[in-house]
Design a protein around this motif. Structure first.
Motif, short mmCIF file in Angstrom:
data_model
loop_
_atom_site.label_atom_id
_atom_site.label_comp_id
_atom_site.label_asym_id
_atom_site.label_seq_id
_atom_site.Cartn_x
_atom_site.Cartn_y
_atom_site.Cartn_z
N GLU A 201 64.78 -14.59 46.39
CA GLU A 201 65.78 -13.91 46.20
C GLU A 201 66.72 -13.55 47.34
OE1 GLU A 201 64.06 -10.60 43.65
OE2 GLU A 201 64.00 -11.82 42.06
N PHE A 202 66.14 -13.53 48.52
CA PHE A 202 67.14 -13.20 49.47
C PHE A 202 68.11 -14.30 49.78
CE2 PHE A 202 63.45 -14.93 51.92
CZ PHE A 202 64.14 -15.71 53.01
N LEU A 204 69.11 -16.49 47.46
CA LEU A 204 70.20 -16.51 46.36
C LEU A 204 70.97 -15.38 46.52
CD1 LEU A 204 67.51 -17.19 43.45
CD2 LEU A 204 69.29 -18.75 44.17
N ALA A 205 70.61 -14.26 46.83
CA ALA A 205 71.81 -13.23 47.24
C ALA A 205 72.74 -13.59 48.17
CB ALA A 205 71.00 -12.11 47.78
N SER A 206 72.30 -14.34 49.22
CA SER A 206 73.40 -14.83 49.99
C SER A 206 74.22 -15.85 49.23
CB SER A 206 72.69 -15.34 51.06
OG SER A 206 73.44 -15.87 52.23
N LYS A 207 73.56 -16.68 48.52
CA LYS A 207 74.53 -17.83 47.87
C LYS A 207 75.31 -16.94 47.00
CE LYS A 207 74.01 -21.82 45.24
NZ LYS A 207 73.26 -22.56 44.63
N ALA A 208 74.91 -15.90 46.44
CA ALA A 208 75.87 -15.01 45.41
C ALA A 208 77.04 -14.59 46.22
CB ALA A 208 74.96 -14.18 44.66
N LEU A 209 76.80 -14.29 47.49
CA LEU A 209 77.74 -13.50 48.04
C LEU A 209 78.87 -14.61 48.56
CD1 LEU A 209 75.88 -11.15 50.47
CD2 LEU A 209 77.33 -10.41 48.64
N GLY A 210 78.34 -15.77 48.37
CA GLY A 210 79.54 -16.70 48.91
C GLY A 210 79.21 -17.52 50.00
N ALA A 211 78.07 -17.43 50.79
CA ALA A 211 77.48 -17.93 51.75
C ALA A 211 77.49 -19.48 51.94
CB ALA A 211 76.19 -17.49 52.35
N SER A 213 75.96 -23.31 52.59
CA SER A 213 74.85 -23.94 52.57
C SER A 213 74.44 -23.80 53.95
CB SER A 213 74.96 -25.39 52.09
OG SER A 213 75.07 -25.31 50.64
N ARG A 215 74.98 -21.70 56.41
CA ARG A 215 74.90 -20.35 56.81
C ARG A 215 73.26 -20.11 56.06
NH1 ARG A 215 78.37 -16.14 57.97
NH2 ARG A 215 77.50 -14.07 57.80
N HIS A 220 69.11 -17.63 57.19
CA HIS A 220 68.11 -16.98 56.37
C HIS A 220 66.89 -17.77 56.25
CE1 HIS A 220 70.95 -13.84 54.74
NE2 HIS A 220 71.80 -14.84 54.70
N LEU B 59 74.30 -19.45 40.54
CA LEU B 59 73.41 -19.85 41.37
C LEU B 59 72.55 -21.06 41.53
CD1 LEU B 59 72.12 -16.27 42.04
CD2 LEU B 59 73.68 -17.49 43.30
N ARG B 86 83.26 -15.49 43.58
CA ARG B 86 81.95 -14.97 44.01
C ARG B 86 82.21 -13.42 44.09
NH1 ARG B 86 77.71 -17.89 42.78
NH2 ARG B 86 77.68 -19.88 43.68
N GLN B 90 78.59 -10.44 40.98
CA GLN B 90 77.31 -10.12 41.79
C GLN B 90 75.75 -10.06 41.31
OE1 GLN B 90 76.67 -10.22 45.19
NE2 GLN B 90 78.72 -11.37 44.98
N PHE B 93 68.85 -8.12 42.36
CA PHE B 93 67.75 -8.84 42.08
C PHE B 93 66.47 -8.16 41.40
CE2 PHE B 93 70.24 -11.69 44.22
CZ PHE B 93 70.38 -12.77 43.59
N ALA B 98 61.63 -9.26 47.89
CA ALA B 98 61.83 -10.64 48.19
C ALA B 98 63.50 -10.95 48.20
CB ALA B 98 61.47 -11.40 47.05
N SER B 99 63.97 -9.62 48.01
CA SER B 99 65.50 -10.07 47.78
C SER B 99 66.30 -9.57 49.33
CB SER B 99 66.17 -9.13 46.79
OG SER B 99 66.02 -8.08 47.02
N ASN B 101 66.50 -10.21 53.38
CA ASN B 101 65.79 -10.99 54.41
C ASN B 101 65.08 -10.23 55.33
OD1 ASN B 101 65.21 -12.84 56.45
ND2 ASN B 101 67.37 -13.95 56.33
N GLU B 112 76.89 -9.22 55.97
CA GLU B 112 77.05 -10.22 55.53
C GLU B 112 78.22 -10.56 54.61
OE1 GLU B 112 73.90 -12.89 54.30
OE2 GLU B 112 74.51 -14.55 55.30
N ILE B 116 81.50 -13.01 55.15
CA ILE B 116 81.88 -14.09 54.40
C ILE B 116 82.97 -14.19 53.87
CG2 ILE B 116 80.98 -15.35 52.26
CD1 ILE B 116 78.34 -14.47 52.92
#
Ligand SMILES: Nc1ncnc2c1ncn2[C@@H]1O[C@H](COP(=O)(O)OP(=O)(O)O)[C@@H](O)[C@H]1O
Ligand SMILES: [Mg+2]
Lengths: 310, 318
Positions: A201-202, A204-211, A213, A215, A220, B59, B86, B90, B93, B98-99, B101, B112, B116
């Motif tokens: 999930e962490f 995916l969360a970063s991806k959801a923010l728009g990070a 690949s 990054r 992460h 995602l 994005r 939002q 999770f 796990a959500s 880092n 972050e 971004i």
């Protein structure tokens, strides 16, 4: 018993306690991080710690012994050739009268340098290649993985011999030769880690923010795969050291008068029944170094993944 | 109901699992959510809720179907266009462990989001903004320099919420945000989400595996089974007059606070396990566990039809 009866004295024996919402989420203690757990398991593993201290000792000796020792590793003294170990020449001398104690520690420098350099090159290439392959998956992974498999299937002795067509036998040649195929193992380890971590999930969360690949991979996922990466790194050092010794033994590596355990063993083997110390010392320290790295690496692996341990 | 803000149409997500085997995790779902509305999405574990949420927020790349956000099809956006979108959608999770880092501080985890999208012109500005956001969700701003493992589950979930808020979204998918939390903490998180919605006008897709919390949260509820939506209705209607036998079974599992009522309540216990989404049953996906299934259910897949105004169900006998 008396304690048990006291509540009956009150009107309502089961009066609800006042709930204190402020206490519900108080942090009771600082929990240990995964790294602290690893350190604990590692430091309580006797064999791994033996390896660790042995390595420290070997590194210190490799750096400082040649500085303080009265003899250097290249001066010939034909008057004093093939001396058995004594109080002046602790490890004896070779056929040219060079001091073997000095040569052994000079050899240790080379071995450690080759091991660490090769491991670091593997680390960088392996992380980048494996990171991209594992994160993107699908077609990208298929193509990149096939290429790695093909490269992996080429015997590295062949790579060395081909390389020697273009390059002089030297330390650089050895390191280049080892790096051509050496990174593949690291890449596979990193790939496996990426595949496991990328749907965490962490990430995916970063991806959801728009990070991007890149990054996600390098900020992460890779930091969270540091355990297996470190273990692989530690365990790839002894194999690089052994390969260097082996190639030098065959005459494909460093050339005299530079001392390498491989060339020293090669020299020693030729006269091992008459002057056994010439084989014994380089062989002993080569084995000790490889042993130390291996037990430390194994300990590190157990510390990172205690479930793997029987 | 006002016009659709989020519109999902025929969305599918298939996973390739092994040789020529396809797992239909989300199999043709459609619904709309109005601006400011909360749509609950319920179904037992493994029915495809998370996959649906993750495909909606792109995602995961959808196998087919469209997801539009105020009229723009998100599934067609290019990489750079998507990045801008994005900010508007939002996700929160399920697993607060796990959500986040574990290698980053709270400041960097939330920061972050600002990095971004270039929302913080300077370091100091970034820190100030993160602290502001932490206070908004009821956390101590001084905790920004700490690592996730120093926090409890509820606090971590608040941090996850803060991260989502940092980009000032309009639509938030909440993927079982409370199911991993202690019961005593669940209500706090729910109230926080409701409070934030009131203040910022968020649109929620609220995913849960049982109906009890969803009722409290949602304006309308969609019930999902084996990758499909089997019933969709306004919350009260769904609770008062469930039409699909699966919804009835889910409702009967919620304990009622009145002991007499609880005693008399008819409990429908579903037999068997969730069938594999790799080879789902023919006809109606629910028929293998349905107490009222007939021969027709094996042959003919029931249409998703409006059984009462505003209430949709896919059952031949609804
Ligand atoms: N990345 C994936 N690859 C293959 N199968 C997956 C993947 N993610 C989920 N699934 C499968 O899809 C189905 C739905 O999973 P999920 O969406 O997580 O369900 P839920 O959130 O409702 O519990 C499950 O059968 C699960 O095993
Ligand atoms: Mg889920």
């Amino acid at each position: 018993m008396a304690d048990l009866e006291t509540p009956r004295a009150t009107a309502d024996p089961f009066a609800p306690l006042q709930r204190d919402p402020s206490g519900a989420e108080r942090i009771q203690r600082r929990s240990r991080t995964a790294w602290q757990d690893v350190r604990y398991r590692l430091t309580t593993n006797k064999l791994a710690m033996t390896g660790f201290w042995l390595l420290i000792l070997l590194v210190l000796m490799a750096f400082f012994a040649p500085l303080v020792w009265p003899f250097d590793h290249y001066t010939n003294d034909l008057q004093l050739n093939n001396q058995p170990p004594d109080s002046t020449h602790w490890f004896g001398t070779d056929d040219l009268g060079r001091d073997l104690f000095a040569r052994t520690w000079k050899g240790a420098q080379i071995s450690l340098f080759v091991g660490v350099a090769a491991a670091l090159i593997d680390l960088v290439i392996g992380i980048v290649y494996g990171g991209i392959m594992g994160y993107y998956g699908g077609k990208v992974d298929e193509v990149m993985n096939r290429f790695a498999e093909i490269l992996y299937s080429i015997p590295y002795l062949l790579v060395v011999i081909l390389l020697l067509v273009f390059m002089e036998p030297s330390l650089t040649t050895i390191i280049v030769a080892m790096s051509i195929t050496g990174w593949i193992n690291m890449a596979w380890i990193v790939r496996g880690q990426m595949m496991q971590l990328k749907n965490q999930e962490f990430a995916l969360a970063s991806k959801a923010l728009g990070a991007s690949s890149m990054r996600i991979i390098f900020r992460h996922l890779v930091p969270n795969a540091m355990g297996p990466i470190l273990v692989t790194l530690t365990l790839s050092v002894p194999s690089a050291i052994f390969t260097e010794a082996f190639l030098s033994f065959l005459g494909l590596g460093v050339q005299s008068p530079v001392a390498s355990w491989g060339t020293m063993i090669n020299d020693g083997v030729q006269s091992m029944s008459i002057y056994p110390w010439r084989l014994f010392f380089p062989a002993l320290f080569l084995s000790l170094t490889i042993f130390a790295f291996n037990v430390f690496g194994d300990g590190l692996r157990d510390a990172f993944d205690p479930k793997l341990k029987k | 109901m006002s016009e659709a803000f989020v519109e999902i149409q025929g969305l599918r997500k298939y996973f390739n699992v092994g040789k020529n085997r396809v797992l239909k995790a989300v199999n043709d779902i459609s619904f709309t959510i109005a601006k400011g509305e909360t749509l609950g999405l319920v179904g037992e574990s493994g029915c495809g809720k998370s996959t649906a949420g993750r495909t909606i927020t792109r995602l995961y790349e959808p196998t087919s179907g469209r997801v539009s956000l105020s009229g723009v099809d998100v599934t067609k956006l290019s990489k750079s266009q998507l990045k801008a979108y994005r900010r508007r959608m939002q996700m929160i999770f399920q697993d607060p462990y796990a959500s986040l880092n574990p290698r980053m501080t709270i400041l960097d985890i939330i920061g972050e989001a600002l990095d971004i999208h270039g929302l913080a012109p300077s370091r100091a500005h970034r820190k100030r903004r993160v602290e502001e956001l932490l206070e908004l969700v009821g956390l101590n701003a001084e905790h920004a320099s700490r690592y996730p493992h120093e926090f409890s589950g509820g606090q971590r979930q608040r941090i996850g919420i803060t991260r989502a808020l940092a980009v000032e979204p309009e639509f938030i998918v909440c993927d079982e945000p409370i199911s991993a939390l202690d019961v005593s903490i669940q209500a706090q998180i729910i109230n926080l989400l409701i409070d934030l919605q009131k203040r910022m006008g968020f649109t929620y897709l609220f995913i849960a595996h049982d109906l009890s919390m969803v009722k409290y949260m949602s304006d309308r509820v969609a019930v999902m089974y084996l990758g499909k939506i089997v019933e969709l209705a306004r919350s009260e209607d769904l609770y008062d007059r469930p039409h699909h036998p699966y919804t009835k079974a889910l409702l009967s599992a919620i304990p009622v606070p009145d002991p007499d009522l609880e005693e008399r309540k008819e409990r429908i216990v579903l037999s068997g396990d969730l069938p594999s989404p790799v080879n789902p049953p023919s006809g109606c996906p629910f028929r293998t566990r349905c107490p009222i299934a007939t021969g027709r259910c094996a042959e003919e897949e029931p249409a998703f039809r409006e059984v009462r105004p505003g209430q949709w169900a896919s059952c031949h006998y609804a």
